[in-house]
Write a protein that holds these residues in place. Structure first.
Motif, mmCIF file in Angstrom:
data_model
loop_
_atom_site.group_PDB
_atom_site.id
_atom_site.type_symbol
_atom_site.label_atom_id
_atom_site.label_comp_id
_atom_site.label_asym_id
_atom_site.label_seq_id
_atom_site.Cartn_x
_atom_site.Cartn_y
_atom_site.Cartn_z
ATOM 1 N N VAL A 707 0.844 -1.189 0.000
ATOM 2 C CA VAL A 707 0.000 0.000 0.000
ATOM 3 C C VAL A 707 0.887 1.249 0.000
ATOM 4 O O VAL A 707 0.660 2.198 -0.750
ATOM 5 C CB VAL A 707 -0.923 0.020 1.232
ATOM 6 C CG1 VAL A 707 -1.686 1.343 1.317
ATOM 7 C CG2 VAL A 707 -1.893 -1.143 1.174
ATOM 8 N N ASP A 708 1.908 1.224 0.824
ATOM 9 C CA ASP A 708 2.746 2.406 0.983
ATOM 10 C C ASP A 708 3.978 2.397 0.093
ATOM 11 O O ASP A 708 4.517 3.444 -0.223
ATOM 12 C CB ASP A 708 3.179 2.523 2.449
ATOM 13 C CG ASP A 708 1.985 2.714 3.352
ATOM 14 O OD1 ASP A 708 1.213 3.651 3.097
ATOM 15 O OD2 ASP A 708 1.797 1.905 4.272
ATOM 16 N N GLY B 111 -10.429 1.008 -5.767
ATOM 17 C CA GLY B 111 -9.466 -0.107 -5.760
ATOM 18 C C GLY B 111 -9.169 -0.654 -7.135
ATOM 19 O O GLY B 111 -9.035 0.090 -8.104
ATOM 20 N N ASP B 112 -9.094 -1.970 -7.200
ATOM 21 C CA ASP B 112 -8.874 -2.626 -8.485
ATOM 22 C C ASP B 112 -10.035 -3.578 -8.766
ATOM 23 O O ASP B 112 -11.000 -3.634 -8.003
ATOM 24 C CB ASP B 112 -7.522 -3.360 -8.500
ATOM 25 C CG ASP B 112 -7.387 -4.335 -7.343
ATOM 26 O OD1 ASP B 112 -8.421 -4.773 -6.791
ATOM 27 O OD2 ASP B 112 -6.243 -4.651 -6.973
ATOM 28 N N MET B 113 -9.952 -4.303 -9.848
ATOM 29 C CA MET B 113 -11.056 -5.172 -10.259
ATOM 30 C C MET B 113 -11.439 -6.168 -9.165
ATOM 31 O O MET B 113 -12.621 -6.415 -8.922
ATOM 32 C CB MET B 113 -10.652 -5.900 -11.553
ATOM 33 C CG MET B 113 -11.727 -6.781 -12.131
ATOM 34 S SD MET B 113 -13.238 -5.861 -12.512
ATOM 35 C CE MET B 113 -12.865 -5.227 -14.147
ATOM 36 N N PHE B 195 -7.558 11.925 -7.025
ATOM 37 C CA PHE B 195 -6.132 12.103 -7.288
ATOM 38 C C PHE B 195 -5.354 11.053 -6.513
ATOM 39 O O PHE B 195 -5.432 10.966 -5.287
ATOM 40 C CB PHE B 195 -5.679 13.498 -6.854
ATOM 41 C CG PHE B 195 -4.271 13.822 -7.293
ATOM 42 C CD1 PHE B 195 -4.017 14.247 -8.591
ATOM 43 C CD2 PHE B 195 -3.214 13.682 -6.410
ATOM 44 C CE1 PHE B 195 -2.716 14.535 -9.005
ATOM 45 C CE2 PHE B 195 -1.914 13.969 -6.820
ATOM 46 C CZ PHE B 195 -1.670 14.391 -8.116
ATOM 47 N N ARG B 196 -4.623 10.231 -7.245
ATOM 48 C CA ARG B 196 -3.859 9.172 -6.586
ATOM 49 C C ARG B 196 -2.562 8.954 -7.334
ATOM 50 O O ARG B 196 -2.391 9.422 -8.455
ATOM 51 C CB ARG B 196 -4.666 7.871 -6.487
ATOM 52 C CG ARG B 196 -5.062 7.256 -7.816
ATOM 53 C CD ARG B 196 -6.579 7.387 -8.000
ATOM 54 N NE ARG B 196 -7.171 6.274 -8.715
ATOM 55 C CZ ARG B 196 -7.922 6.421 -9.806
ATOM 56 N NH1 ARG B 196 -8.147 7.603 -10.331
ATOM 57 N NH2 ARG B 196 -8.469 5.370 -10.377
ATOM 58 N N GLN B 197 -1.681 8.199 -6.696
ATOM 59 C CA GLN B 197 -0.408 7.940 -7.338
ATOM 60 C C GLN B 197 -0.545 6.809 -8.342
ATOM 61 O O GLN B 197 -0.022 6.884 -9.440
ATOM 62 C CB GLN B 197 0.641 7.585 -6.271
ATOM 63 C CG GLN B 197 2.062 7.588 -6.815
ATOM 64 C CD GLN B 197 3.087 7.237 -5.752
ATOM 65 O OE1 GLN B 197 2.778 6.589 -4.751
ATOM 66 N NE2 GLN B 197 4.317 7.663 -5.955
ATOM 67 N N ARG B 198 -1.246 5.760 -7.943
ATOM 68 C CA ARG B 198 -1.427 4.597 -8.814
ATOM 69 C C ARG B 198 -2.911 4.314 -8.948
ATOM 70 O O ARG B 198 -3.697 4.596 -8.050
ATOM 71 C CB ARG B 198 -0.734 3.366 -8.214
ATOM 72 C CG ARG B 198 0.761 3.517 -8.104
ATOM 73 C CD ARG B 198 1.343 2.350 -7.318
ATOM 74 N NE ARG B 198 0.889 2.366 -5.942
ATOM 75 C CZ ARG B 198 1.150 1.392 -5.057
ATOM 76 N NH1 ARG B 198 1.843 0.346 -5.429
ATOM 77 N NH2 ARG B 198 0.722 1.475 -3.820
ATOM 78 N N ALA B 199 -3.283 3.694 -10.062
ATOM 79 C CA ALA B 199 -4.699 3.492 -10.377
ATOM 80 C C ALA B 199 -5.471 2.843 -9.235
ATOM 81 O O ALA B 199 -6.609 3.200 -8.968
ATOM 82 C CB ALA B 199 -4.821 2.656 -11.648
ATOM 83 N N ALA B 200 -4.856 1.886 -8.545
ATOM 84 C CA ALA B 200 -5.606 1.141 -7.535
ATOM 85 C C ALA B 200 -5.453 1.715 -6.126
ATOM 86 O O ALA B 200 -5.936 1.136 -5.164
ATOM 87 C CB ALA B 200 -5.165 -0.322 -7.548
ATOM 88 N N ASP B 201 -4.786 2.853 -5.995
ATOM 89 C CA ASP B 201 -4.560 3.437 -4.670
ATOM 90 C C ASP B 201 -5.815 4.110 -4.120
ATOM 91 O O ASP B 201 -6.736 4.445 -4.857
ATOM 92 C CB ASP B 201 -3.475 4.521 -4.747
ATOM 93 C CG ASP B 201 -2.082 3.927 -4.808
ATOM 94 O OD1 ASP B 201 -1.925 2.728 -4.556
ATOM 95 O OD2 ASP B 201 -1.137 4.692 -5.111
#
Lengths: 785, 294
Positions: A707-708, B111-113, B195-201
């Motif tokens: 996560v981090d 999250g993700d799928m 706004f996130r760093q990665r798609a699933a974050d």
């Protein structure tokens, strides 16, 4: 060497090992279930640094499901030795690393006690019942702080937390800096990374009291070296030790060491004869205890003339080693970094000093690229800063200083000899293919409207095929640099290859079969490759440093050649022809000009094993072994280039195009090569923009989970375009150089250069990695990073 | 989001598992086991906490087998959504896409799928994580949350539902059964900026916006921020600045400047408080502009 058209060598062949992996039929350590097997869990220090006042295991031991609990005192009483370091530098101080801590814990995750119970869950319950009275001590996690003289000592006996000071020098560096038109300096951070193999480390040990045989299954890149170090550490006869690396789910260097847990499970198995014990850590435990990579502070200075000629390089590095010395740790920031600071360039004067710092963090050792990404980052960032300072195009500074194609073999001032290279060709191809000039025009337009577009490049050369043994020994490496292969032709003509290399997902089963099939002229499906088991395979070194193909592959090739040679002699006897008239072609021997009367490899092999009608001066059987020790390293190179756009409002970097032009000499399988490059680029971009392993001041790992710790995925990464130039290595007969790490080495500096190019109109000179959204935003807003 | 106390365990403590066949049975189990019981409504938040041994319920009462809680219905003036409806169902439902497009849009960003296939709207809201997306979405949509307990059923407005990090106004023996999302009246346009760093974050900052426009002016405005406090945060200053004003870019820009007013966001590795305040403003501006042009 002439390669016939039907040879699989050089062809894009699907990985034949994938069927079992994608159908879930692989055999990883955690898949192994032995009768009567029990489970191991390890109590880990929650503190970065603490004295152990007391440990009470009574309650845990009282649980009915618990078989045993051991602590550092038990390990000590049993005479288990310290976990050794396998690389020695002059005047190096080696801290004692107990498999289980005795008096102190020195990083979060340091092993304190081990529990064996009849289920994994019961182990966790037992761990909660162990009482440890810690006296928490001040910690130090930053390498520069650690060696500055005021920091807490990680080991009382090692002053200033300095394990070694290593220097290398060539030419007259002082004169170069004195006479330079300009000196360009920059402090560069090469942040700490977590390798993240898909399969965490894992181990099972089983002891047979009747025979004295101890078997260790471990997810490792180096089963033979593990057996050797295990034998020495737990004092068990090496001939009664069997180490098996079954399928290994990735490593990136992190499984290239002898780890405390391998000693712990072996010790526990011997305590519990008849009860095999299995240790499979969680991902979080793996984050805490498996080696991390990089973690340098590099202070670089380049002496340059106004025409762009680089005359001198001076680098002072503080390298974080962690709390103890991992197996190859001292070699990574010294030999594989310090000797690579000439890059692709003719630089007459180079000086490098590296201070090895001990800190309250997990051990740092090789991570994909291992020293070379760090060196390439320093050199290629500095080249861009030089270009910036002189107002030159960064491509021109590179061209100006490249070692020319006719200057090979080229010996750097610090004493390594590059084998072959056409550096300008790779650069030109990269820039032309991506449309460098057109992009510059587009960039100029975009800048007028406030858009931040950038293009960056990085040229690299890397030291690969670790090898030759005498050189490795001379620079402190504790292992040989050769590799072994046995090619065994069975009576029916089917072939088994026993390779001392030990792969972990890269596709060697396919690649090695292509080499041997190409050489023997038999179908690939007739060739089986065995590796990773010390009881099946002759001693081997293992897989790391992009060496498998360039060393292990060559060993297999040479053994196949020997087999062919012997086959010719047998065939000459069978065909009643003089040896010099008999040729080996496409898996058959015949008298030159009479291919109709051929003996197939199967005919010959059967004759060799029957030995009824056989040359009197020849031993029966048809198998050959080679321990191949190369004459030099191999030196792959290339140029990566990418374009980016930065969102000025949020600092988000978007990679628009990414192109890698790699030269790894002759290519065994272009598809495998591309796979290696793709994965490497992903990891290099990850360092440039995303990943950073962060400890707080007390030594707690803040990025303790996925996560981090921000591993980018497909959604974050651009399409990768790959291209190549082919400059065969003169070092080995196949001209192979190696491709395992190139992607990681070329990409990090390339992306950072592109982002800084985009930010140029805003007057930003440098940002330390990772160039995360907030860091870029802060730079754009003049805030402190 | 390094919230966890340090632990490297990923094996939960022992627990009993009960698959409830009805809401009544679930409530009965909650009454019977008291503090020891936890509802399982997908598990993507609870199970990680249990694996880290930060939560150790003695009894898990699984709502996953109660098919009656899995529905999306047009109820005339509102959309009625069963609490065990998954994110993926919200994302892919034609009815949700047509009547409450913001909800399907946002559900598709969770999250993700794998998470979207298992995670449920009821579970997400009851978990009351201020970094989750759906709490902000139901708040901006002025949805109602139906909870049933031993003393019957009540409707809780989303605006008062979230109390603190991981804390809602639900009583321990209550089960969320339905979410009621009122249909917008007039010309309403809404969007979610995550706004996130990665798609699933998780969102570093998220902004949900709902604008009701009327002849060049803003009749009503809803602006709710994700992950800038201990609950979803309604940006009342922005809403007040917009309401009744002109729907021009300048007006939206001036209103967005007030998005960080009064905020005191927690810092995390991926975003300091300072950066989050900046993001609140810039994302609010972007969300308003998107809503205006939509």
């Amino acid at each position: 060497m002439a390669i016939e058209s039907p040879s699989p060598f050089g062809q894009a062949i699907l990985r034949r090992e994938d069927r079992k992996f994608i159908t879930g039929s692989g055999n990883f350590v955690d898949d192994i279930r032995l009768p009567e097997m029990a489970y191991v869990a390890i109590l880990r220090s929650p503190h970065g640094h603490a004295a152990i006042r007391s440990i009470n295991v009574a309650e845990a031991l009282a649980l009915p499901s618990v078989l045993t609990v051991v602590t550092g005192a038990d390990v000590k009483a049993a005479g288990i030795g310290a976990i050794p370091c396998g690389w020695t530098l002059p005047d190096m101080k080696v801290p004692v690393h107990s498999a289980l801590a005795t008096d102190k814990v020195r990083f979060q995750g340091d092993a304190v006690a081990a529990v064996v119970a009849d289920s994994r869950a019961a182990c966790e319950d037992a761990l909660e019942l162990i009482e440890v009275d810690y006296e928490v001590l001040p910690a130090v996690v930053d390498p520069e702080t650690a060696v500055a003289g005021e920091a807490p000592l990680v080991h009382d006996e090692i002053a200033d937390n300095i394990s070694f000071r290593w220097t290398v020098s060539g030419g007259d560096v002082d004169a170069a800096f004195r006479d330079a038109d300009r000196v360009i300096e920059q402090r560069l951070l090469n942040q700490r990374l977590i390798p993240n193999a898909i399969e965490p480390r894992a181990a099972i040990a089983q002891y047979d009291e009747a025979t004295g045989d101890l078997t260790l299954w471990t997810s490792s890149q180096i089963p033979h070296l593990v057996r050797l170090l295990l034998a020495l550490t737990i004092n068990h006869p090496e001939n009664h030790l069997r180490v098996i690396s079954p399928d290994v789910g990735g490593a990136f260097g992190s499984k290239l060491y002898f780890y405390p847990e391998e000693a712990i499970v072996s010790f526990l198995a011997k305590r519990l004869p008849g009860t095999p014990v299995k240790w499979v850590p969680t991902r979080s435990e793996d984050y805490l205890t498996t080696t991390h990579g990089r973690d340098h502070v590099d202070r670089a200075a380049f002496a340059v003339m106004n025409d762009g000629t680089i005359t001198g390089v001076r680098v002072t590095t503080v390298a974080n080693l962690g709390a103890y010395l991992s197996t190859f740790a001292p070699g990574i920031p010294t030999i594989l970094f310090g000797l690579m600071l000439s890059g692709n360039y003719k630089i007459a004067n180079i000086h490098c000093e590296v201070i090895g710092a001990l800190t309250n963090t997990v051990m740092v050792d090789a991570y994909r690229g291992a020293g070379r990404p760090e060196a390439t980052y320093v050199v290629e960032r500095m080249i861009d800063l030089v270009a910036d300072e002189l107002g030159m195009d960064p491509a021109d500074v590179r061209r100006k200083n490249f070692i020319g194609p006719d200057e090979f073999p080229y010996t750097t001032p610090t004493g390594v000899t590059y084998d072959s290279g056409k550096y300008t060709d790779a650069l030109d191809k990269a820039l032309q293919t991506i449309g460098y000039r057109e992009f510059r025009t587009e960039q100029e337009q975009a800048r007028k409207s406030g858009r931040l577009l950038g293009i960056g490049m990085a040229s690299y050369v890397e030291i690969c095929g670790m090898a030759p043994s005498q050189v490795l020994g001379a620079v402190g490496g504790g292992a040989g640099g050769w590799e072994s292969a046995n090619v065994r032709v069975h009576p029916t003509g089917k072939v088994t290859v026993y390779s001392g290399a030990c792969w972990h997902g890269q596709g060697h089963d396919t690649g090695f079969a292509q080499i041997v099939a190409g050489e023997l002229g038999v179908p690939m499906e007739d060739i089986e490759i065995i590796h990773g088991d010390t009881e099946k395979v002759q001693f081997g070194i293992g897989t790391f440093g992009s060496r498998s193909s360039a060393v292990g592959g060559i060993a297999a090739y040479l053994s196949a050649q020997k087999v062919k040679e012997k086959a010719r002699r047998i065939a000459a006897h069978l065909l009643e022809a003089p040896l010099e008239d008999v040729v080996y072609e496409d898996g058959k021997c015949f008298v030159q000009g009479s291919p109709g009367e051929a003996k197939t490899l199967a005919d010959i092999s059967l004759a060799a094993y029957l030995a009824h009608n056989y040359p009197s001066d020849l031993e029966p059987g048809l198998e050959e072994t080679t321990f191949y020790d190369p004459s030099n390293f191999t030196w792959p190179f290339g140029t990566h280039v990418c374009s980016v756009e930065v969102d000025p409002d949020t600092g988000t970097v978007k990679i628009l195009k990414y192109l890698a032009v790699d030269d790894c000499g002759r290519v065994i399988n272009p598809m495998l090569k591309d796979g290696q490059v793709h994965g490497g680029i992903a990891q290099g971009i990850a360092q440039a923009l995303y990943e950073h392993a962060v400890y707080n001041a007390e030594g707690a790992l803040l990025t303790g989970s996925m996560v981090d710790y921000a591993i980018p995925g497909a959604s974050e990464l651009p399409m990768f375009q790959t291209d190549e130039t082919v400059t065969p290595s003169p070092v080995n007969p196949l001209g192979i150089k190696g491709i395992g790490e190139a992607g990681t080495i070329g990409s990090t500096a390339c992306v950072v250069n592109a982002v800084l190019d985009a930010l140029k109109p805003r007057g930003i000179r440098h940002i330390d990695m990772p160039l995360s959204q907030e860091r870029v935003w802060r730079a754009l807003n003049g805030a402190q990073p | 989001m390094a919230r966890a106390e340090w632990s490297s365990a990923m094996i939960p403590a022992a627990f009993d598992y009960i698959a409830a066949s009805s809401v009544d049975e679930a409530i009965e189990m909650l009454q019977k086991h008291g503090d020891q019981a936890k509802l399982l409504a997908g598990g993507h938040s609870l199970l990680p906490l249990m694996k880290l041994r930060l939560a150790a319920p003695g009894v898990l009462v699984d709502l996953g087998k109660i098919e009656d809680l899995r529905y999306i219905r047009d109820a005339g003036d509102h959309l009625a959504i069963g609490s065990m409806t998954t994110h993926y169902m919200l994302e892919s439902s034609a009815l949700v896409q047509e009547r409450v497009p913001l909800l399907s849009h946002a559900a598709g960003m969770v999250g993700d799928m794998q998470v979207r296939n298992r995670g449920t709207i009821g579970g997400s809201l009851a978990h009351a994580d201020p970094a989750s997306d759906l709490p902000s979405i139901v708040t901006v949509l002025r949805a109602g949350i139906v909870a049933r307990g031993p003393r019957g059923e009540r409707l809780i407005p989303a605006d008062g539902f979230f109390q603190n990090t991981w804390t809602s106004t639900l009583y321990p023996e209550e089960v969320v059964t339905e979410i009621r999302v009122p249909y917008a009246s007039g010309r309403t346009s809404s969007t979610y900026q995550k706004f996130r760093q990665r798609a699933a974050d998780w969102a570093i900052v998220g902004v949900a916006v709902s604008l009701t426009l009327d002849n060049g002016s803003v009749r009503d405005a809803g602006v709710v921020l994700t992950n800038v406090g201990s609950t979803p945060v309604r940006a009342t200053a922005v809403e007040e600045a917009l309401r009744g004003g002109p729907s021009t870019r300048e007006a939206l820009g001036a209103a967005a400047e007030r998005a960080a007013d009064g905020l005191n966001p927690p810092g995390e590795l991926k975003g300091s408080p300072e950066y989050k305040l900046h993001l609140a403003r810039i994302l609010t501006l972007r969300a308003l502009e998107t809503a205006l042009s939509g």
